[in-house]
Design a protein around this motif. Sequence first.
Motif, PDB file in Angstrom:
ATOM      1  N   ALA A   1       0.848  -1.199   0.000  1.00  0.00           N
ATOM      2  CA  ALA A   1       0.000   0.000   0.000  1.00  0.00           C
ATOM      3  C   ALA A   1       0.879   1.244   0.000  1.00  0.00           C
ATOM      4  N   SER A   2       1.875   1.226  -0.862  1.00  0.00           N
ATOM      5  CA  SER A   2       2.726   2.409  -1.018  1.00  0.00           C
ATOM      6  C   SER A   2       3.114   2.513  -2.487  1.00  0.00           C
ATOM      7  N   ASN A   3       3.835   3.557  -2.800  1.00  0.00           N
ATOM      8  CA  ASN A   3       4.278   3.756  -4.177  1.00  0.00           C
ATOM      9  C   ASN A   3       5.630   3.089  -4.450  1.00  0.00           C
ATOM     10  N   ALA A   4       6.006   2.080  -3.638  1.00  0.00           N
ATOM     11  CA  ALA A   4       7.338   1.494  -3.753  1.00  0.00           C
ATOM     12  C   ALA A   4       7.588   0.840  -5.108  1.00  0.00           C
ATOM     13  N   ILE A   5       6.637   0.029  -5.586  1.00  0.00           N
ATOM     14  CA  ILE A   5       6.909  -0.703  -6.825  1.00  0.00           C
ATOM     15  C   ILE A   5       5.992  -0.295  -7.983  1.00  0.00           C
ATOM     16  N   TYR A   6       5.031   0.564  -7.701  1.00  0.00           N
ATOM     17  CA  TYR A   6       4.197   1.127  -8.778  1.00  0.00           C
ATOM     18  C   TYR A   6       3.744   2.523  -8.368  1.00  0.00           C
ATOM     19  N   PRO A   7       3.540   3.396  -9.319  1.00  0.00           N
ATOM     20  CA  PRO A   7       3.097   4.745  -8.945  1.00  0.00           C
ATOM     21  C   PRO A   7       1.663   4.718  -8.418  1.00  0.00           C
ATOM     22  N   THR A   8       1.329   5.641  -7.531  1.00  0.00           N
ATOM     23  CA  THR A   8      -0.025   5.656  -6.966  1.00  0.00           C
ATOM     24  C   THR A   8      -1.076   5.941  -8.046  1.00  0.00           C
ATOM     25  N   SER A   9      -0.624   6.539  -9.154  1.00  0.00           N
ATOM     26  CA  SER A   9      -1.599   6.870 -10.209  1.00  0.00           C
ATOM     27  C   SER A   9      -2.223   5.611 -10.817  1.00  0.00           C
ATOM     28  N   LEU A  10      -1.551   4.455 -10.675  1.00  0.00           N
ATOM     29  CA  LEU A  10      -2.108   3.214 -11.215  1.00  0.00           C
ATOM     30  C   LEU A  10      -3.055   2.522 -10.237  1.00  0.00           C
ATOM     31  N   MET A  11      -3.149   3.062  -9.011  1.00  0.00           N
ATOM     32  CA  MET A  11      -3.922   2.368  -7.973  1.00  0.00           C
ATOM     33  C   MET A  11      -5.403   2.638  -8.089  1.00  0.00           C
ATOM     34  N   PRO A  12      -6.253   1.660  -7.668  1.00  0.00           N
ATOM     35  CA  PRO A  12      -7.682   1.951  -7.516  1.00  0.00           C
ATOM     36  C   PRO A  12      -7.864   3.011  -6.431  1.00  0.00           C
ATOM     37  N   GLY A  13      -8.990   3.708  -6.482  1.00  0.00           N
ATOM     38  CA  GLY A  13      -9.215   4.848  -5.581  1.00  0.00           C
ATOM     39  C   GLY A  13      -8.967   4.562  -4.121  1.00  0.00           C
ATOM     40  N   TRP A  14      -9.513   3.452  -3.608  1.00  0.00           N
ATOM     41  CA  TRP A  14      -9.387   3.170  -2.170  1.00  0.00           C
ATOM     42  C   TRP A  14      -7.936   2.972  -1.775  1.00  0.00           C
ATOM     43  N   LEU A  15      -7.168   2.289  -2.656  1.00  0.00           N
ATOM     44  CA  LEU A  15      -5.775   2.015  -2.334  1.00  0.00           C
ATOM     45  C   LEU A  15      -4.958   3.300  -2.373  1.00  0.00           C
ATOM     46  N   LYS A  16      -5.368   4.182  -3.290  1.00  0.00           N
ATOM     47  CA  LYS A  16      -4.687   5.476  -3.383  1.00  0.00           C
ATOM     48  C   LYS A  16      -4.833   6.226  -2.061  1.00  0.00           C
TER      49      LYS A  16
END
Lengths: 269, 276
Positions: B202-217
Motif C-alpha cells: 500500500a505504497s508507491n514502492a513498486i508502482y506509482p499511486t496513479s495506477l492504484m484503484p481509488g481506495w488504495l490510493k
Amino acid sequence: MPMPAPPAIALEQLVRRFGPVTAVDHVSLAIGRGVVCGLLGRNGAGKTTIVKILTTLLPPTSGSARVCGCDVLRSATEVRRLIGYVPQALSADAELTGYENLLVMAKLYDLPRGVRAQRIEEALALMGLEHAAHRLVHTYSGGMIRSLEIAQSTLHRPTVLFLDEPTVGLDPLARQTVWQHIARLKESQSCTILLTTHYMDEAEHLCDEVAILDQGRLVASGSPQALERSLGPSATLDEVFTHFTQGEAEVAGAYDETSRTRHVADRLG
Amino acid sequence: MWPTASAESAPGGRGGGAAAFARQTFAVAEMELRKLRRDPTELATRAVQPILWLVVFGEVMARARLIDTGGTSYLAFLVPGVLAQSVLFIAIFNGISVIWERDLGIIHKFLASPAPRTALVLGKALSGGARALVQAIVVLLLAVLLGVRLSWSPLHLSGAVALVLLGAMVFSSFSLSVACIVKTRERFMGVGQVLTMPLFFASNAIYPTSLMPGWLKVVSHLNPLTYQIDGLRALLLPVPAATVAHIGLASDYGVLAVTLLALVAVAAQLYPNIAR
C-alpha cells in the motif's frame, strides 16, 4: 528546630492488585537512613512488587510509597535520581563490555564527563573488574556480572539502593563476593539498602532489619536478633521465618517467580 | 565508599534540559551501534532481499514494460522504492530489542533511571535510523552496479540521508510501541510479519499511486512510506522531480516529521508498560 529528615523508605497502607490477585496488601513500613533492610518472603509474597513500586516501575493501586520523602507517583523523577536498582534478572548487557555497561548508565544519569571517567575507574577497581573491563560481559562469571551490576547501580551515588535477590543462582564463592560488596556499601553510611532474599543466612549476615512478608501482608519486622529473641532463647531466623509464614500455600505469582529465578540461575550456571 | 557525596544535594548528574536530553538519547543509540559494529553479519544478510527485488523483480518488470513510470526506466523508478522497503523491514523489527531487554532486566534499570522516557525511545529509534543508513548505502551501491544513473549532488544526497533517517525512526518508534503492547517475542514477530507486506504494497514502492484503484490510493497516502519514497525519488533520480514524484518535498518531510513526533510520544507513553 530543623525538621528531622524523612525516612529513607516509607510505605503507608500500600496496596497493589493484579486483577483479582492482591500482591501487596496494606503494607506499612518505615526504614531509616543508612539501614540495610532485608525483605523476606516466599515466592510470590510480594517482595519484587514492593521493589518495583519503590523504583517507580509500577504504580501502587492505593496507599503511598516514598523514598526520602519523595512520593513515587508525584515525584517520580526525583525518586529516580535518589535510587539505584539491581533487578532480579541479570540486567548487564552481555553483548557489551563491562566498561560499556558502566558508561551507558553514567550517561543516562548524565554524570559530567570528568566525574564519569573517575567513577567508572573507581567502580571497576572496587569490584575487582579492572582486568575484565574491556571483555564482553557474556564471558563473565555469575559473580562478576552481579558485581558489575552493583557497580552500575551505584555510579551516581544513590541514597537508597534496591537489590532484588542479589545472590540468587550464585555459587557460594560468588555469594561471598557479593556479600562483601554489600557490606562495603553499608560501611559508607550514606547508603540505605533494601534487599530481597529468601536466604536466611544472607539476611542474618547482612541486614540490620528484616521485614517478613506473607501473601502480600507484612507479618513481622525488626532486627533479626529481636525477632529471634521474641521466639525463644535459641531461636534462629529460619524458625522465625517459618513461624510467621504459612505452610505450603498455593500463592499466586509463585510460578512466574520460580521460573524467573530458574532462568537467572540457568544463565549464571 | 563515597565519603565526598552529599547525597541529596547532588545525587545524580546535572540538571535536565535539552543538552542532557540529547546526551541521554545518544547514549542509548551509541550502545546499539557498538553492538552492531561487533556483529555486522546482520547487515550482510539484510543485503539479500534488495538484491532479489532489484536484480530479479526489477529486471523482469523492466522488460515487461507494464508499468508507466513517466519516461524513467523501471529499474531507476524501483531503486528508491526498494531502498525505502529495506529501511522499513529493518525498522519494523527494531522493537524486538526492547523485548530482549525486558527479558534480561536491562530495560527495568533504564526505566528506574532519571532519563526521560522520550530520550530512551528516541535513542532506540535513532539506532534504527543508523542501521537503516548502512542498508541504504548497500542498496545504492547495488543500483550503481546495475547501471542505474543517480543524482550525486551533495545537497540531494544529504536530503536523502535525512529521509532515510526520518523514515527509519518513524517505523522504529511504531515498532517500539507494538513491542510495548505485545511484550513477547513470538507475538511481536507475528505482528511484524503481518504489518510489513501491507505497508509495502500500500505504497508507491513498486508502482506509482496513479495506477492504484481509488481506495488504495487513499490508503497509500495515509502510509508514511509513500512520503519517504516520493521524496527519495525526487532527490535521487537525475530527472525533473515532477516526472517521478507527485507529492512535493516539503510535504514529504513535513508528514514524516509530524508522524515521528506523534509516534515517539505514543511510544514514550507505552514504554513503562514493558517493565510491568
